[in-house]
Write a protein that holds these residues in place. Structure first.
Motif, PDB file in Angstrom:
ATOM      1  N   THR A  86       0.842  -1.198   0.000  1.00  0.00           N
ATOM      2  CA  THR A  86       0.000   0.000   0.000  1.00  0.00           C
ATOM      3  C   THR A  86       0.873   1.243   0.000  1.00  0.00           C
ATOM      4  O   THR A  86       1.753   1.393   0.846  1.00  0.00           O
ATOM      5  CB  THR A  86      -0.912   0.028   1.238  1.00  0.00           C
ATOM      6  OG1 THR A  86      -1.677  -1.186   1.279  1.00  0.00           O
ATOM      7  CG2 THR A  86      -1.854   1.213   1.196  1.00  0.00           C
ATOM      8  N   VAL A  87       0.645   2.105  -0.980  1.00  0.00           N
ATOM      9  CA  VAL A  87       1.359   3.382  -1.053  1.00  0.00           C
ATOM     10  C   VAL A  87       0.305   4.490  -0.999  1.00  0.00           C
ATOM     11  O   VAL A  87      -0.494   4.646  -1.922  1.00  0.00           O
ATOM     12  CB  VAL A  87       2.191   3.489  -2.352  1.00  0.00           C
ATOM     13  CG1 VAL A  87       2.936   4.819  -2.401  1.00  0.00           C
ATOM     14  CG2 VAL A  87       3.190   2.324  -2.451  1.00  0.00           C
ATOM     15  N   LEU A  88       0.294   5.220   0.115  1.00  0.00           N
ATOM     16  CA  LEU A  88      -0.668   6.306   0.276  1.00  0.00           C
ATOM     17  C   LEU A  88      -0.025   7.596  -0.224  1.00  0.00           C
ATOM     18  O   LEU A  88       1.170   7.824  -0.006  1.00  0.00           O
ATOM     19  CB  LEU A  88      -1.067   6.446   1.748  1.00  0.00           C
ATOM     20  CG  LEU A  88      -1.637   5.175   2.390  1.00  0.00           C
ATOM     21  CD1 LEU A  88      -1.941   5.414   3.869  1.00  0.00           C
ATOM     22  CD2 LEU A  88      -2.893   4.722   1.655  1.00  0.00           C
ATOM     23  N   LEU A  89      -0.809   8.427  -0.865  1.00  0.00           N
ATOM     24  CA  LEU A  89      -0.255   9.595  -1.554  1.00  0.00           C
ATOM     25  C   LEU A  89      -0.990  10.850  -1.126  1.00  0.00           C
ATOM     26  O   LEU A  89      -2.223  10.844  -0.987  1.00  0.00           O
ATOM     27  CB  LEU A  89      -0.407   9.389  -3.064  1.00  0.00           C
ATOM     28  CG  LEU A  89       0.213   8.083  -3.588  1.00  0.00           C
ATOM     29  CD1 LEU A  89      -0.454   7.649  -4.880  1.00  0.00           C
ATOM     30  CD2 LEU A  89       1.707   8.237  -3.772  1.00  0.00           C
ATOM     31  N   ARG A  90      -0.213  11.935  -0.944  1.00  0.00           N
ATOM     32  CA  ARG A  90      -0.889  13.194  -0.598  1.00  0.00           C
ATOM     33  C   ARG A  90      -0.079  14.382  -1.076  1.00  0.00           C
ATOM     34  O   ARG A  90       1.135  14.446  -0.860  1.00  0.00           O
ATOM     35  CB  ARG A  90      -1.131  13.306   0.903  1.00  0.00           C
ATOM     36  CG  ARG A  90      -2.218  14.356   1.210  1.00  0.00           C
ATOM     37  CD  ARG A  90      -2.500  14.457   2.678  1.00  0.00           C
ATOM     38  NE  ARG A  90      -1.502  15.267   3.352  1.00  0.00           N
ATOM     39  CZ  ARG A  90      -1.334  15.299   4.660  1.00  0.00           C
ATOM     40  NH1 ARG A  90      -2.090  14.570   5.442  1.00  0.00           N
ATOM     41  NH2 ARG A  90      -0.420  16.062   5.206  1.00  0.00           N
TER      42      ARG A  90
ATOM     43  N   ASP B  37      -1.893  14.919 -17.515  1.00  0.00           N
ATOM     44  CA  ASP B  37      -2.160  15.155 -16.091  1.00  0.00           C
ATOM     45  C   ASP B  37      -2.066  16.638 -15.713  1.00  0.00           C
ATOM     46  O   ASP B  37      -2.430  17.002 -14.582  1.00  0.00           O
ATOM     47  CB  ASP B  37      -1.171  14.376 -15.219  1.00  0.00           C
ATOM     48  CG  ASP B  37      -1.331  12.867 -15.347  1.00  0.00           C
ATOM     49  OD1 ASP B  37      -2.481  12.425 -15.561  1.00  0.00           O
ATOM     50  OD2 ASP B  37      -0.321  12.145 -15.241  1.00  0.00           O
ATOM     51  N   ILE B  38      -1.582  17.473 -16.623  1.00  0.00           N
ATOM     52  CA  ILE B  38      -1.408  18.892 -16.272  1.00  0.00           C
ATOM     53  C   ILE B  38      -2.747  19.478 -15.829  1.00  0.00           C
ATOM     54  O   ILE B  38      -3.771  19.317 -16.506  1.00  0.00           O
ATOM     55  CB  ILE B  38      -0.847  19.687 -17.477  1.00  0.00           C
ATOM     56  CG1 ILE B  38       0.589  19.239 -17.765  1.00  0.00           C
ATOM     57  CG2 ILE B  38      -0.882  21.188 -17.201  1.00  0.00           C
ATOM     58  CD1 ILE B  38       1.188  19.869 -19.010  1.00  0.00           C
ATOM     59  N   GLY B  39      -2.728  20.118 -14.677  1.00  0.00           N
ATOM     60  CA  GLY B  39      -3.940  20.717 -14.123  1.00  0.00           C
ATOM     61  C   GLY B  39      -4.707  19.784 -13.211  1.00  0.00           C
ATOM     62  O   GLY B  39      -5.563  20.222 -12.435  1.00  0.00           O
ATOM     63  N   GLN B  40      -4.410  18.499 -13.293  1.00  0.00           N
ATOM     64  CA  GLN B  40      -5.099  17.529 -12.416  1.00  0.00           C
ATOM     65  C   GLN B  40      -4.431  17.514 -11.044  1.00  0.00           C
ATOM     66  O   GLN B  40      -3.280  17.931 -10.897  1.00  0.00           O
ATOM     67  CB  GLN B  40      -4.990  16.136 -13.012  1.00  0.00           C
ATOM     68  CG  GLN B  40      -5.418  16.039 -14.454  1.00  0.00           C
ATOM     69  CD  GLN B  40      -6.741  15.341 -14.612  1.00  0.00           C
ATOM     70  OE1 GLN B  40      -7.046  14.425 -13.879  1.00  0.00           O
ATOM     71  NE2 GLN B  40      -7.530  15.786 -15.555  1.00  0.00           N
TER      72      GLN B  40
ATOM     73  N   ALA C  35      -1.439   8.383  -8.111  1.00  0.00           N
ATOM     74  CA  ALA C  35      -2.072   7.075  -7.885  1.00  0.00           C
ATOM     75  C   ALA C  35      -2.177   6.311  -9.201  1.00  0.00           C
ATOM     76  O   ALA C  35      -1.899   5.107  -9.269  1.00  0.00           O
ATOM     77  CB  ALA C  35      -3.449   7.250  -7.260  1.00  0.00           C
ATOM     78  N   ARG C  36      -2.537   7.017 -10.267  1.00  0.00           N
ATOM     79  CA  ARG C  36      -2.605   6.360 -11.589  1.00  0.00           C
ATOM     80  C   ARG C  36      -1.222   5.865 -12.001  1.00  0.00           C
ATOM     81  O   ARG C  36      -1.076   4.748 -12.509  1.00  0.00           O
ATOM     82  CB  ARG C  36      -3.141   7.347 -12.645  1.00  0.00           C
ATOM     83  CG  ARG C  36      -4.641   7.558 -12.588  1.00  0.00           C
ATOM     84  CD  ARG C  36      -5.158   8.210 -13.870  1.00  0.00           C
ATOM     85  NE  ARG C  36      -4.652   9.569 -14.049  1.00  0.00           N
ATOM     86  CZ  ARG C  36      -5.213  10.653 -13.527  1.00  0.00           C
ATOM     87  NH1 ARG C  36      -6.307  10.532 -12.793  1.00  0.00           N
ATOM     88  NH2 ARG C  36      -4.696  11.843 -13.744  1.00  0.00           N
ATOM     89  N   ALA C  37      -0.210   6.688 -11.756  1.00  0.00           N
ATOM     90  CA  ALA C  37       1.155   6.295 -12.139  1.00  0.00           C
ATOM     91  C   ALA C  37       1.600   5.059 -11.352  1.00  0.00           C
ATOM     92  O   ALA C  37       2.272   4.184 -11.898  1.00  0.00           O
ATOM     93  CB  ALA C  37       2.119   7.457 -11.880  1.00  0.00           C
ATOM     94  N   CYS C  38       1.226   4.981 -10.083  1.00  0.00           N
ATOM     95  CA  CYS C  38       1.597   3.810  -9.278  1.00  0.00           C
ATOM     96  C   CYS C  38       0.892   2.562  -9.798  1.00  0.00           C
ATOM     97  O   CYS C  38       1.494   1.497  -9.899  1.00  0.00           O
ATOM     98  CB  CYS C  38       1.241   4.039  -7.808  1.00  0.00           C
ATOM     99  SG  CYS C  38       2.371   5.157  -6.973  1.00  0.00           S
TER     100      CYS C  38
ATOM    101  N   THR D 235      -3.723   2.169  -3.086  1.00  0.00           N
ATOM    102  CA  THR D 235      -3.416   3.555  -2.755  1.00  0.00           C
ATOM    103  C   THR D 235      -4.455   4.135  -1.798  1.00  0.00           C
ATOM    104  O   THR D 235      -4.476   5.336  -1.559  1.00  0.00           O
ATOM    105  CB  THR D 235      -3.327   4.422  -4.033  1.00  0.00           C
ATOM    106  OG1 THR D 235      -4.515   4.221  -4.798  1.00  0.00           O
ATOM    107  CG2 THR D 235      -2.118   4.050  -4.868  1.00  0.00           C
ATOM    108  N   THR D 236      -5.323   3.277  -1.293  1.00  0.00           N
ATOM    109  CA  THR D 236      -6.273   3.714  -0.271  1.00  0.00           C
ATOM    110  C   THR D 236      -6.299   2.651   0.828  1.00  0.00           C
ATOM    111  O   THR D 236      -5.967   1.489   0.585  1.00  0.00           O
ATOM    112  CB  THR D 236      -7.704   3.862  -0.832  1.00  0.00           C
ATOM    113  OG1 THR D 236      -8.102   2.618  -1.399  1.00  0.00           O
ATOM    114  CG2 THR D 236      -7.771   4.950  -1.881  1.00  0.00           C
TER     115      THR D 236
END
Ligand SMILES: [Zn+2]
Length: 347
Positions: free
Chosen positions: A150-154, A173-176, A183-186, A195-196
């Motif tokens: 699990t990799v949590l991202l913030r 992804d620019i602007g996102q 998370a998509r990249a992981c 990722t959750t």
């Protein structure tokens, strides 16, 4: 028979106590199905000689083998278990007792693992990455690639033009939100990564990826919750990986801050200014340095999770270009911090 490990290019005899070989060859565990440790290859070195694994620290050689023994043992490299080898010894012309001895030797040298594998600490680990610029993204991807469960991202910010390109985010992804894009990249790196987590799940390790200066105040809650945390600071010309703080056991981020105050009495003023985000948003991070720092930080986390020695406990690694060399600095617990419970000296 000779059993030897190759160490640093030189051959050294493995010290395997005779008693343990004997016990392995006659004990109940003898019939347990084993297989070659994942990732090890079986290499033919010449007549009568096989090498198991290529890492000089762990590779094992068996010498004095007959052609039939070579043939049977080579099957370990194809994923065969020792139980499967036992079914073939007679047809192959190898004595059963001889095979048991060879298997016991390989087992004693650490080349074999049991059929019931221990729980994978990486798969069970929960690692949080706070700060998802190029360096944080590289780190998160490397953790996924290393099969951290699990990799949590913030990150509060969006993906900018500076974040895209080789090793960075995708132009779409620019602007996102960086959090969602990371998370998509992981998941693109390894579909199995989560990722959750359910609410109130406490991470095993938190990695704080910041620009210019680490925020010791922000790490207070991690200290209070007794959560291991790794600091990664992307500076103008280098990246500092470390320290990895194990609360109460080694120098914390406040310890480092106090050491810096000792070295420069104007440090608090400078640090305060560095901690204020520039009006134009985060600075663009060097792509090569981000990849280098991300992999270095991921290796620290993986080492911690696997219970291996961690270079950055009580120390920092300063990574810089153009050579990518790392400078390691050790940081003792500061006597005025009190984070390890040591009494503060009298004022
Ligand atoms: Zn401290």
């Amino acid at each position: 028979m000779d059993i030897a490990a190759t160490t640093g290019g030189r051959d050294t005899l493995l010290s395997v106590p005779e008693r343990s070989l004997f016990a392995a060859s006659i004990g109940a565990e003898r019939q347990v199905a084993m297989r070659l440790e994942a990732g090890r290859r079986v290499l033919w070195r010449g007549p009568g000689e096989l090498q198991f694994g290529s890492d000089p620290r762990t590779a094992v050689r068996l010498t004095g083998l007959s052609a039939a023994e070579e043939s049977v043992l080579s099957r370990l490299g194809d994923g065969a278990t020792t139980a499967e080898l036992r079914t073939r010894v007679r047809a192959a012309g190898v004595e059963g007792a001889r095979l048991e001895q060879l298997v016991a030797d390989l087992d004693a040298s650490g080349a074999l693992v049991g059929r019931t594998f221990p729980p994978d600490p990486r798969a069970a680990a929960v690692v949080a990455v706070l700060g998802l610029g190029r360096t944080g993204l590289a780190l998160a991807r490397d953790l996924a690639a290393a099969r951290i469960g699990t990799v949590l991202l913030r990150d509060e910010g969006p993906v900018t033009r500076d974040d895209v390109g080789r090793g960075g985010y995708h132009p779409r992804d620019i602007g996102q939100a960086r959090t969602a894009a990371a998370a998509r990249a992981c998941h693109d790196t390894d579909v199995r990564v989560r990722t959750t987590v359910p609410d109130a799940t406490q991470p095993d390790v938190v990695v704080l990826v910041e620009q210019d200066v680490a925020d010791p105040v922000g790490a207070r809650s991690l200290m209070a919750a007794d959560i291991d945390h790794l600091s990664v600071v992307v500076r103008e010309k280098d990246v500092v990986v470390g320290p990895l703080v194990r609360p109460g056991a080694c120098a914390c981020l406040r310890c480092l801050d106090l050491h810096r105050c000792d070295l420069d009495d104007r440090w608090p003023m400078v640090a305060t200014q560095l901690s204020v985000r520039p009006r134009g948003g985060p600075r663009a991070e060097d792509p090569l340095l981000a990849v280098l720092a991300g992999a270095t930080a991921a290796a620290q986390v993986v080492a911690l999770i696997e219970g291996a020695p961690v270079l950055t406990v009580g120390a920092t690694l300063e990574l810089r270009l153009p050579d990518g060399a790392a400078r390691r600095r050790e940081w003792p617990v500061h006597p005025q911090c009190g984070c390890t419970g040591l009494p503060e000296p009298p004022a």
